[in-house]
Design a protein around this motif. Structure first.
Motif, PDB file in Angstrom:
ATOM      1  N   PHE A 171      38.604  37.845  41.213  1.00  0.00           N
ATOM      2  CA  PHE A 171      37.689  38.648  42.027  1.00  0.00           C
ATOM      3  C   PHE A 171      38.178  38.682  43.476  1.00  0.00           C
ATOM      4  CE2 PHE A 171      33.303  40.278  42.699  1.00  0.00           C
ATOM      5  CZ  PHE A 171      33.236  40.218  44.077  1.00  0.00           C
ATOM      6  N   ASP A 172      38.537  37.518  44.005  1.00  0.00           N
ATOM      7  CA  ASP A 172      38.997  37.423  45.394  1.00  0.00           C
ATOM      8  C   ASP A 172      40.298  38.188  45.596  1.00  0.00           C
ATOM      9  OD1 ASP A 172      38.880  36.233  48.123  1.00  0.00           O
ATOM     10  OD2 ASP A 172      40.715  35.237  47.449  1.00  0.00           O
TER      11      ASP A 172
ATOM     12  N   LYS B 171      39.599  41.910  45.488  1.00  0.00           N
ATOM     13  CA  LYS B 171      38.871  42.292  46.709  1.00  0.00           C
ATOM     14  C   LYS B 171      39.825  42.475  47.880  1.00  0.00           C
ATOM     15  CE  LYS B 171      34.812  40.777  49.378  1.00  0.00           C
ATOM     16  NZ  LYS B 171      33.804  39.681  49.505  1.00  0.00           N
ATOM     17  N   ARG B 172      40.900  41.701  47.907  1.00  0.00           N
ATOM     18  CA  ARG B 172      41.876  41.768  48.996  1.00  0.00           C
ATOM     19  C   ARG B 172      42.961  42.824  48.747  1.00  0.00           C
ATOM     20  NH1 ARG B 172      43.673  35.847  48.506  1.00  0.00           N
ATOM     21  NH2 ARG B 172      45.378  36.527  49.863  1.00  0.00           N
TER      22      ARG B 172
ATOM     23  N   GLU C 163      28.675  38.291  43.017  1.00  0.00           N
ATOM     24  CA  GLU C 163      29.910  37.593  43.351  1.00  0.00           C
ATOM     25  C   GLU C 163      29.720  36.094  43.123  1.00  0.00           C
ATOM     26  OE1 GLU C 163      33.058  37.143  47.101  1.00  0.00           O
ATOM     27  OE2 GLU C 163      31.404  38.579  47.188  1.00  0.00           O
TER      28      GLU C 163
ATOM     29  N   ARG D  18      40.245  50.302  44.849  1.00  0.00           N
ATOM     30  CA  ARG D  18      38.820  50.540  45.146  1.00  0.00           C
ATOM     31  C   ARG D  18      38.006  49.625  44.232  1.00  0.00           C
ATOM     32  NH1 ARG D  18      34.477  54.378  44.187  1.00  0.00           N
ATOM     33  NH2 ARG D  18      35.676  55.651  42.736  1.00  0.00           N
ATOM     34  N   PHE D  19      37.962  48.367  44.625  1.00  0.00           N
ATOM     35  CA  PHE D  19      37.325  47.328  43.812  1.00  0.00           C
ATOM     36  C   PHE D  19      35.825  47.307  44.076  1.00  0.00           C
ATOM     37  CE2 PHE D  19      36.302  42.668  43.256  1.00  0.00           C
ATOM     38  CZ  PHE D  19      36.360  42.700  41.870  1.00  0.00           C
TER      39      PHE D  19
ATOM     40  N   GLY E 233      33.682  45.120  42.355  1.00  0.00           N
ATOM     41  CA  GLY E 233      33.112  43.820  42.023  1.00  0.00           C
ATOM     42  C   GLY E 233      32.966  43.575  40.535  1.00  0.00           C
ATOM     43  N   ASN E 234      32.063  42.676  40.188  1.00  0.00           N
ATOM     44  CA  ASN E 234      31.833  42.322  38.785  1.00  0.00           C
ATOM     45  C   ASN E 234      31.105  43.440  38.045  1.00  0.00           C
ATOM     46  OD1 ASN E 234      32.948  39.774  39.044  1.00  0.00           O
ATOM     47  ND2 ASN E 234      30.999  38.762  39.447  1.00  0.00           N
TER      48      ASN E 234
ATOM     49  N   SER F   6      37.719  53.704  40.433  1.00  0.00           N
ATOM     50  CA  SER F   6      37.033  52.460  40.782  1.00  0.00           C
ATOM     51  C   SER F   6      37.438  51.374  39.790  1.00  0.00           C
ATOM     52  CB  SER F   6      35.518  52.657  40.755  1.00  0.00           C
ATOM     53  OG  SER F   6      35.094  53.122  39.480  1.00  0.00           O
TER      54      SER F   6
END
Length: 343
Positions: free
Chosen positions: A196-197, A200-201, A185, A205-206, A208-209, A175
């Motif tokens: 972050f964006d 995410k794309r 977010e 296996r992102f 988030g923060n 992760s």
């Protein structure tokens, strides 16, 4: 498969050949071929104290040493026969598969970048710190190679750390989080929000923060951050661990009852020390280069040196850097912005 051959900077670190050579010999006993680079007389004097019969150990002489207070640029220009530069050249020439050094970290990064060069598509190589947590080790990247990282750099840091986690640390589906000032977010500065964006794309296996308090819980396998932030976090954790150890030691000696409790809990304290000891995790891989460079802690002991060499050898055996090149190429479109500041 031929045994990995690792070039070891025998003069690096606070303790030099007296610690580096025994650590390298221990690795050689596990079937890893070693090239010790440094002052031949001093290196052979240390080898003479050890049983090296049947081991694949070569000594390559060099006349210069990069001191801890030398500037990286000066080390590159004025100390071309230093142990770290010679070790990197051995890899470039195909005489070794990777480099391990506990010397000047800035010089190690500079020599790795300018002697070995970057993998095509990698904009900024990054140092990956491997830290203990409540569960499994976490990869913190970058911990000091870059102090002004752009969003596309942060994306690539995550991609490179994913390869390290999978093919060196053996984490099946790691992760990835990005270090920020809040879990939601949209939190963080402009670079973090844009990164972050991108993450995410990506195919990672992102999750988030993540916040600073999350680094050591073991709930995330990789934490991505700028090198300035990562280095502060790394040094803060090292300083906190040392202070807590001293405080605990003083408290345990404060009364006979405390000392009795210490004796009864000796096994637990010994296991705890092993878990939090940086030597158990070796050093920080410099990811993104054409070949393997592991930067060890300046105060590395024999075990730390041995583990650094093991990590380098595992990277060679598992073709980690081939996988890294594939991962970067697969996300070429996401990190398409040119990096005019890259060397």
């Amino acid at each position: 498969m031929q045994a990995p051959r690792i070039a070891v900077d025998a003069m690096g670190g606070d303790f030099g050949p007296g610690v580096v050579v025994p650590g390298a010999v221990s690795a050689a006993r596990e079937g890893i071929a070693i090239v010790l680079v440094g002052d031949e007389e001093k290196v052979r004097a240390e080898l003479a104290k050890l049983d090296t019969k049947g081991l694949d150990i070569e000594v390559v002489h060099c006349s210069q040493v990069v001191e801890m207070d030398d500037k990286p640029a000066d080390a590159l220009r004025r100390k071309k026969d230093s142990s770290i530069q010679v070790a990197c050249r051995l890899v470039k020439e195909g005489r070794a598969n990777g480099v391990v050094s506990a010397g000047n970290s800035g010089a190690s990064v500079a020599c790795g970048m300018f002697v070995l060069g970057r993998i095509p598509g990698v904009q900024r190589p990054a140092l990956a710190g491997i830290l203990p947590t409540e569960k499994n080790p976490v990869v913190l990247i970058d911990v000091g190679a870059n102090v002004d990282s752009k969003p596309q750099h942060l994306l690539q840091f995550g991609l490179m750390a994913d390869v390290l986690a999978r093919h060196v640390l053996g984490i099946e589906d790691p992760s990835v989080g990005i270090l920020s000032i809040g879990e939601e977010e949209g939190k963080g500065n402009a670079a973090v929000r844009e990164a972050f964006d991108l993450l995410k794309r990506s195919q990672l296996r992102f999750i988030g923060n993540v916040e600073g308090r999350d680094i050591f819980t073991g709930e995330v396998d990789i934490v991505v951050c700028d090198g300035f932030v990562g280095n502060v976090a790394l040094k803060l954790s090292e300083g906190l661990a040392r202070s807590l150890s001293r405080i605990l030691k003083d408290e345990l000696k404060s009364s006979w009852l405390s000392m009795l409790g210490t004796l009864l809990s000796f096994g637990a304290f010994k296991r705890f020390k092993k878990i939090v000891d940086y030597a158990e995790y070796g050093g920080a891989p410099l990811l993104g280069l054409r070949d393997i460079v592991i930067v060890a802690h300046g105060k590395s002991n024999e075990l730390a040196i041995t583990n650094c060499i093991r990590m380098a050898a595992t990277s060679v055996r598992n073709n980690a850097y081939g996988h890294l090149a594939e991962g970067v190429a697969a996300h070429k479109g996401l990190a398409a912005k040119p990096d005019r500041d890259a060397a």
